[in-house]
Design a protein around this motif. Structure first.
Motif, PDB file in Angstrom:
ATOM      1  N   VAL A   1       0.866  -1.079   0.230  1.00 55.33           N
ATOM      2  CA  VAL A   1       0.077   0.047   0.061  1.00 55.33           C
ATOM      3  C   VAL A   1       0.811   1.406   0.136  1.00 55.33           C
ATOM      4  O   VAL A   1       0.562   2.290  -0.752  1.00 55.33           O
ATOM      5  N   TRP A   2       1.750   1.269   0.780  1.00 54.18           N
ATOM      6  CA  TRP A   2       2.654   2.511   1.211  1.00 54.18           C
ATOM      7  C   TRP A   2       3.480   2.831  -0.149  1.00 54.18           C
ATOM      8  O   TRP A   2       3.674   3.764  -0.479  1.00 54.18           O
TER       9      TRP A   2
ATOM     10  N   ARG B   1       5.333  12.598  -7.544  1.00 54.55           N
ATOM     11  CA  ARG B   1       6.131  13.154  -8.433  1.00 54.55           C
ATOM     12  C   ARG B   1       7.105  14.044  -7.510  1.00 54.55           C
ATOM     13  O   ARG B   1       8.337  14.035  -7.681  1.00 54.55           O
ATOM     14  N   ASN B   2       6.473  14.741  -6.588  1.00 54.97           N
ATOM     15  CA  ASN B   2       7.313  15.404  -5.722  1.00 54.97           C
ATOM     16  C   ASN B   2       6.961  14.895  -4.019  1.00 54.97           C
ATOM     17  O   ASN B   2       6.033  15.393  -3.406  1.00 54.97           O
ATOM     18  N   LEU B   3       7.705  14.013  -3.829  1.00 50.47           N
ATOM     19  CA  LEU B   3       7.527  13.288  -2.356  1.00 50.47           C
ATOM     20  C   LEU B   3       7.794  14.490  -1.379  1.00 50.47           C
ATOM     21  O   LEU B   3       9.063  14.824  -1.240  1.00 50.47           O
ATOM     22  N   PRO B   4       6.699  14.813  -0.506  1.00 46.65           N
ATOM     23  CA  PRO B   4       7.077  15.407   0.690  1.00 46.65           C
ATOM     24  C   PRO B   4       7.998  15.054   1.548  1.00 46.65           C
ATOM     25  O   PRO B   4       7.959  13.846   2.084  1.00 46.65           O
ATOM     26  N   LYS B   5       8.881  15.749   2.122  1.00 48.83           N
ATOM     27  CA  LYS B   5       9.934  15.530   2.893  1.00 48.83           C
ATOM     28  C   LYS B   5       9.528  15.692   4.368  1.00 48.83           C
ATOM     29  O   LYS B   5       8.825  16.572   4.755  1.00 48.83           O
ATOM     30  N   ILE B   6       9.762  14.739   5.353  1.00 47.46           N
ATOM     31  CA  ILE B   6       9.305  14.804   6.802  1.00 47.46           C
ATOM     32  C   ILE B   6      10.298  15.693   7.532  1.00 47.46           C
ATOM     33  O   ILE B   6      11.498  15.523   7.412  1.00 47.46           O
ATOM     34  N   THR B   7      10.050  16.961   7.964  1.00 48.99           N
ATOM     35  CA  THR B   7      10.893  17.681   8.726  1.00 48.99           C
ATOM     36  C   THR B   7      10.733  17.657  10.088  1.00 48.99           C
ATOM     37  O   THR B   7      11.316  18.312  10.901  1.00 48.99           O
ATOM     38  N   PHE B   8       9.885  16.739  10.574  1.00 48.44           N
ATOM     39  CA  PHE B   8       9.794  16.637  12.231  1.00 48.44           C
ATOM     40  C   PHE B   8      10.236  15.584  12.478  1.00 48.44           C
ATOM     41  O   PHE B   8      10.325  14.759  11.929  1.00 48.44           O
ATOM     42  N   GLY B   9      10.299  15.382  13.853  1.00 49.97           N
ATOM     43  CA  GLY B   9      10.528  14.096  14.555  1.00 49.97           C
ATOM     44  C   GLY B   9      12.076  13.765  14.889  1.00 49.97           C
ATOM     45  O   GLY B   9      12.571  13.628  15.962  1.00 49.97           O
ATOM     46  N   GLY B  10      13.148  14.378  14.087  1.00 53.66           N
ATOM     47  CA  GLY B  10      14.437  14.621  14.293  1.00 53.66           C
ATOM     48  C   GLY B  10      15.038  13.434  14.789  1.00 53.66           C
ATOM     49  O   GLY B  10      14.660  12.285  14.347  1.00 53.66           O
ATOM     50  N   ARG B  11      15.918  13.467  15.746  1.00 56.10           N
ATOM     51  CA  ARG B  11      16.474  12.312  16.401  1.00 56.10           C
ATOM     52  C   ARG B  11      15.551  11.428  16.979  1.00 56.10           C
ATOM     53  O   ARG B  11      15.704  10.023  17.019  1.00 56.10           O
TER      54      ARG B  11
ATOM     55  N   THR C   1      14.390   2.223   6.259  1.00 49.70           N
ATOM     56  CA  THR C   1      14.472   2.813   4.853  1.00 49.70           C
ATOM     57  C   THR C   1      13.356   3.665   4.518  1.00 49.70           C
ATOM     58  O   THR C   1      13.572   4.631   3.718  1.00 49.70           O
ATOM     59  N   LEU C   2      12.053   3.252   4.709  1.00 48.67           N
ATOM     60  CA  LEU C   2      11.049   3.833   4.192  1.00 48.67           C
ATOM     61  C   LEU C   2      11.245   5.366   5.181  1.00 48.67           C
ATOM     62  O   LEU C   2      10.942   6.381   4.475  1.00 48.67           O
ATOM     63  N   TRP C   3      11.653   5.460   6.250  1.00 50.16           N
ATOM     64  CA  TRP C   3      11.769   6.505   7.016  1.00 50.16           C
ATOM     65  C   TRP C   3      12.735   7.586   6.441  1.00 50.16           C
ATOM     66  O   TRP C   3      12.592   8.821   6.208  1.00 50.16           O
ATOM     67  N   CYS C   4      13.952   6.888   6.018  1.00 46.75           N
ATOM     68  CA  CYS C   4      14.888   7.732   5.402  1.00 46.75           C
ATOM     69  C   CYS C   4      14.598   8.286   4.283  1.00 46.75           C
ATOM     70  O   CYS C   4      14.851   9.420   3.693  1.00 46.75           O
ATOM     71  N   THR C   5      13.777   7.458   3.637  1.00 46.11           N
ATOM     72  CA  THR C   5      13.201   7.944   2.262  1.00 46.11           C
ATOM     73  C   THR C   5      12.276   9.164   2.370  1.00 46.11           C
ATOM     74  O   THR C   5      12.344  10.096   1.590  1.00 46.11           O
ATOM     75  N   LEU C   6      11.407   9.081   3.341  1.00 44.74           N
ATOM     76  CA  LEU C   6      10.368  10.122   3.766  1.00 44.74           C
ATOM     77  C   LEU C   6      11.250  11.481   4.066  1.00 44.74           C
ATOM     78  O   LEU C   6      10.911  12.266   3.765  1.00 44.74           O
TER      79      LEU C   6
END
Length: 247
Positions: free
Chosen positions: A107-108, A116-126, A151-156
């Motif tokens: 699904v994910w 096309r333009n995958l939004p980057k996750i900017t919150f959460g940090g360490r 890997t999914l997290w790093c991609t996001l």
């Protein structure tokens, strides 16, 4: 018995090549072959052994993008997760686990692949990195799937290709060393696994190096496409091997 040896070798060859390219996914790819005929616990042992062998093979040659400060939260979270996964393994209904993980990937990952333009996750940090590492540690203890969710997290988060590769590869190496040690200490590794270890190691040697060399020439966009496509294909294979047994 010959069919089991052959299937073990084929799974190791394909999974080794994929791990060489992506830096992870040995367990996911190998399980898509081994889940049809091997005992789940035995398959988990082989997956951890093969993934660890592959990480050791390329650890010296693939150093680009290494960042200890970035890696550390993943590893600390993962170290907390491995004992949980090892404790869960004897009680886990593997078909339900594979179906749930496969459904998540199916699904994910295509949604991320088609964006096309995958939004980057900017919150959460360490803290987010540590939580991703925790989930990877649990999955490593269950069956060597350490790199899947990190890997999914790093991609996001939009990590560059070499940065993501370095994080996942070194995270996997740390988690798999701990997981294999825990398997040996708790008796998960049995005598039945030893002759299959002797097949997995040599079978994956050349494919892993070939995959690692192919990785060097990949662009950022192509690497992302390959990673998400591999995760999607692995999800489909997990569903194909688990859903019929559940039904």
């Amino acid at each position: 018995m010959f069919e089991i040896y052959l299937l073990t070798a084929v799974g190791a060859v394909v999974a080794g090549f994929v791990q060489g390219i992506s830096g992870f996914a040995f367990g996911l790819v190998a399980m898509s072959f081994w889940a049809w005929s091997l005992d789940p616990k035995l398959a988990a042992c082989l997956a951890v052994f093969g993934a660890l062998t592959g990480q050791l093979l390329v650890a010296v040659t693939m150093r680009r993008g290494f960042n200890l400060k970035l890696l550390l939260p993943f590893v600390l979270g993962g170290l907390a997760g491995v004992p949980i996964g090892v404790a869960i393994l004897p009680h886990l209904e593997m078909n339900w686990f594979k179906a749930a993980l496969g459904a998540l990937l199916v699904v994910w990952c295509p949604s991320m692949l088609l964006a096309r333009n995958l939004p980057k996750i900017t919150f959460g940090g360490r803290l987010g990195d540590a939580i991703a590492g925790l989930t990877g540690g649990v999955l490593s203890g269950v069956g060597g799937f350490a790199g899947t969710l990190p890997t999914l997290w790093c991609t996001l988060r939009g990590f560059e290709k070499d940065t993501q590769r370095a994080v996942i590869q070194n995270f996997n190496l740390a988690m798999l060393v701990v997981t294999m040690g825990a398997y040996l200490a708790t008796g998960v590794v049995t005598r039945a696994a030893i002759p299959l270890f002797a097949i997995v190691g040599p079978a994956m040697l050349i494919p892993t190096f070939l995959g690692a060399r192919l990785y060097i020439g990949l662009s950022e966009a192509r690497f992302r496409q390959i990673v998400l496509s591999l995760l999607t294909a692995s999800g489909i294979a997990l569903l194909a091997s688990s859903v019929p047994k559940l039904l």
